[in-house]
Design an enzyme around this catalytic site. Structure first.
Site, PDB file in Angstrom:
ATOM      1  N   HIS A   1      30.865  25.790 -17.829  1.00 57.00           N
ATOM      2  CA  HIS A   1      31.318  24.406 -17.622  1.00 57.00           C
ATOM      3  C   HIS A   1      32.815  24.360 -17.295  1.00 57.00           C
ATOM      4  O   HIS A   1      33.243  23.695 -16.355  1.00 57.00           O
ATOM      5  CB  HIS A   1      31.035  23.603 -18.893  1.00 57.00           C
ATOM      6  N   TYR A   2      33.609  25.076 -18.084  1.00 57.46           N
ATOM      7  CA  TYR A   2      35.052  25.053 -17.848  1.00 57.46           C
ATOM      8  C   TYR A   2      35.441  25.915 -16.649  1.00 57.46           C
ATOM      9  O   TYR A   2      36.487  25.701 -16.043  1.00 57.46           O
ATOM     10  CB  TYR A   2      35.818  25.409 -19.133  1.00 57.46           C
ATOM     11  N   HIS A   3      34.577  26.849 -16.316  1.00 61.13           N
ATOM     12  CA  HIS A   3      34.781  27.621 -15.089  1.00 61.13           C
ATOM     13  C   HIS A   3      34.746  26.660 -13.895  1.00 61.13           C
ATOM     14  O   HIS A   3      35.661  26.647 -13.061  1.00 61.13           O
ATOM     15  CB  HIS A   3      33.695  28.692 -14.970  1.00 61.13           C
TER      16      HIS A   3
ATOM     17  N   THR B   1      37.649  24.294 -13.885  1.00 60.42           N
ATOM     18  CA  THR B   1      38.888  24.956 -13.464  1.00 60.42           C
ATOM     19  C   THR B   1      38.964  25.078 -11.948  1.00 60.42           C
ATOM     20  O   THR B   1      40.015  24.841 -11.346  1.00 60.42           O
ATOM     21  CB  THR B   1      38.986  26.349 -14.131  1.00 60.42           C
TER      22      THR B   1
ATOM     23  N   TYR C   1      31.585  18.994 -30.207  1.00 59.24           N
ATOM     24  CA  TYR C   1      32.817  19.783 -30.339  1.00 59.24           C
ATOM     25  C   TYR C   1      33.406  19.800 -31.752  1.00 59.24           C
ATOM     26  O   TYR C   1      33.164  20.735 -32.490  1.00 59.24           O
ATOM     27  CB  TYR C   1      33.862  19.316 -29.326  1.00 59.24           C
TER      28      TYR C   1
END
Ligand code: MG
Length: 668
Positions: free
Chosen positions: A302-304, A307, A459
């Protein structure tokens, strides 16, 4: 003590007052923040220097109402925006102070007639933080432009000012903080931890450029409001400048949005500083956060993706506003590698594995990304192929692909929906969003995800929130090996062998999982149709070794005696998993869940194959055969047996699937 605490409260209140409105009124303060020497601001300057502050503010408003030369990629033409039904709903509900904050908390909460920006109905930090992203403001702007109805603009300006008044940027010292005192300053400082968290501030920094463009024609966007807006905006950018997150995706978001701020409001004296700060950080962090194989150091799909989009957006803003050269070719190359990495780890339906804190990004959203990225690397055949669903571009000359630095390994039999695909995660210690899951994998076959990662679900927040966060993070709910069900102590996998071609493809990976216990996992991908996994837990540790597997969502038949699991899906995608373990091993069923989006989960089966290990047992070794097949109830007969003792430099196993026997042997 009382006097001391009062004194602190007084000082803090003073700091707060300065922080809110400055020593001057916004109308006076704003002119000190702007570069009045810009030729475009000549009229503003003339009035201001003659002491005609009111006229100067009006001239400034006239300038901004007529300004057209600065554009943002998000809203290239504010006059031609459209609005989705969901955005319309958020805009309309916001008129009643029912604010869309988070998809995980629906229906949205109402924040009261006199808005209570500190209302926190569920103690999930995200709910409190994300309120301050004002996600309904831009939809209100779109609703305003589409309908022409002033009520949206009027309400937006009111909420904007209300937010400034009730969310002062107050900082107090640790000592002051610890004094048990009911002061307003302490409450404000406590609130500022949410309202002024740099990530939230950065969201507003970007989004307010959109709101500015959407609402500027309104008569409610007055000269007074403009001054308040600009002073507040300036405070935002300066706050980030002094409070960048140390690392990770937050830092990237903040930098990209500083670039936005400096570009969108070049009239500020500090604009160049903001812009250069953003560019500098992005150019530096692309080297720090992106591995040589295109992986992102949080090891979270997801954060890939996020980014890539941060870098992409920075490039777009730079290109649109004439300073593309701020980013060297190596920056674009890193971005392209990240795009290929993402495509390689995704399944044929464009969806990502749910490793670490990932949710599933769906095809519609992902394909939009791929199409957008073609602006930057249109020559990339694979990106073009994905962007056009195979109509243009080309597939690469490989199917299986390893990213050895990030430790993501994809076995695939092809790129089509009918493929068999396994993605293994076995890399270095990851950053914040990474979970302790070394050696885990996801399995896909014929249009469906069969063995999904449990996901992340939530989270951080109070005890109830943390209970669930920790459940989804724990090693035991992954497809990997644990000792006494505990989380891995060390997450630092080494790749011993990666052989992505031929009739038998192989990955051998090893993680020093616990003190006194190394987990070596060998995955054989046989004839591009089934998998044989050899797990070896080696060392002097004692306890119960668990080999954990997460079953497909839906009906699964578990035969504990045979240590065999069979999915019973009505659609043409099933699996048979059978485990062969030392004498005394037991297959145990436990609580299982799968979450593909925030605050959403479905129950499923989970098993572990448990073996009690003494300190003198050198190793505990398992063989698992996983055969994907179409029909339920029609799984193959399977047998498997390791050949020889534990060997630090090799693995040999005999496997029989239906009538076909073979010896799988590897040296490393
Ligand atoms: Mg996970």
């Amino acid at each position: 003590m009382r006097i001391l605490s009062r004194l602190f409260a007084l000082t803090a209140a003073l700091v707060a007052a300065v922080g809110v409105a400055g020593a001057q009124s916004p109308r006076e303060e704003v002119f000190g923040l702007l570069n009045l020497d810009m030729p475009e601001l000549a009229a503003v300057k003339a009035h201001y220097e003659e002491g005609r502050v009111e006229e100067a503010a009006e001239a400034l408003l006239a300038y901004y109402k007529g300004r057209t030369h600065i554009t943002t990629p998000d809203i290239p033409n504010p006059a031609a925006v459209s609005i989705s039904p969901t955005e319309q709903k958020w805009a309309d509900e916001a008129l009643e102070h029912t604010f869309f904050v988070h998809y995980g908390y629906q229906p949205s909460f109402n924040y009261g007639e006199d808005i209570d920006w500190r209302y926190w109905p569920v103690r999930d930090n995200e709910l409190r933080w994300q309120l301050h992203r004002h996600k309904w403001f831009t939809p209100m702007g779109k609703a305003y432009r589409v309908s022409g109805e002033e009520k949206y603009a009027e309400e937006w300006t009111k909420q904007y000012i209300d937010w400034i008044r009730k969310n002062p940027l107050v900082k107090i010292s640790k000592e002051e903080y610890e004094i048990n005192d009911e002061s307003t300053a302490k409450a404000d400082a406590e609130n500022a931890r949410f309202a002024w968290r740099p990530l939230e501030v950065s969201h507003r920094l970007e989004d307010q450029t959109l709101q500015f463009q959407l609402f500027i024609p309104s008569p409610h966007f007055t000269a007074d409001f403009l001054c308040e807006f600009l002073v507040n905006y300036h405070r935002h950018a300066e706050h980030i400048l002094g409070n960048y997150s140390e690392r990770g995706n937050h830092l990237l978001f903040q930098a990209q949005r500083m670039l936005y701020a400096g570009t969108f409001f070049p009239e500020f004296r500090r604009a160049e500083v903001w812009r250069e700060s953003g560019v500098g950080i992005l150019n530096r962090e692309v080297e720090v956060q992106v591995f040589d194989d295109g992986g992102h150091f949080e090891l979270c799909p997801h954060y890939h993706l996020a980014t890539i989009n941060i870098f992409y957006e920075a490039l777009q803003v730079a290109t649109l506003n004439g300073f593309k050269s701020a980013f060297p070719q190596s920056f674009v190359d890193a971005l392209e590698k990240m795009a290929e990495f993402y495509i390689n780890i995704c399944f044929p339906d464009y969806e990502n594995p749910c490793f670490s804190d990932a949710k599933i990004a769906h095809k519609g959203e992902v394909i939009k990304n791929y199409r957008a990225w073609l602006d930057v690397f249109g020559d990339n055949g694979l990106v073009r192929y994905m962007a056009t669903e195979g109509k243009e571009g080309a597939l690469p000359d490989y199917e299986s692909k390893g990213h050895l630095t990030a430790g993501f390994f994809t076995f695939r039999s092809g790129w089509g929906e009918d493929a068999v695909q396994m993605v293994v995660k076995a890399g270095p210690k990851g950053e914040w969003h990474c979970q302790p899951d070394n050696g885990t994998f996801e399995l896909w076959y014929n249009g469906h995800r069969l063995m999904a990662d449990s996901g992340s679900y939530i989270y951080a927040g109070d005890a109830e929130v943390m209970k669930w966060r920790n459940w989804f993070r724990q090693t035991a709910v992954h497809n990997t090996l644990t000792l006494d069900g505990k989380n891995l102590q060390t997450t630092e996998s080494k790749t011993l062998l990666w052989q992505p071609e031929g009739e038998v493809q192989v990955l051998v990976t090893e993680n020093p999982s616990y003190e006194g216990l190394i987990h070596r996992r060998t995955v054989f991908f046989v004839e591009e149709s089934y998998f044989v996994i050899v797990d070896e837990a080696v060392g002097s540790a004692e306890g119960v070794v668990n080999l954990n597997y997460q079953m497909p969502v839906g009906e699964v038949r578990i035969d504990g005696e045979k240590m065999r699991c069979e999915s019973l899906n009505a659609f043409d995608s099933n699996l048979t998993l059978q485990c062969f373990a030392p004498r005394g091993a037991k297959m145990v069923e436990a609580e299982g869940w799968f979450s593909d989006k925030y605050k959403s989960k479905v129950e499923r089966k989970r098993v572990s194959v448990d073996v009690t290990k003494s300190a003198t047992t050198e190793s505990v070794r398992y063989v698992t055969v996983i055969v994907p097949h179409k029909e339920a109830q029609n799984g193959p007969k399977i047998s498997a047996k390791l050949v020889g003792e534990y060997n630090p430099n090799g693995v040999s196993v005999n496997v029989k699937v239906d009538k076909k026997s073979r010896n799988l042997k590897v040296k490393f």
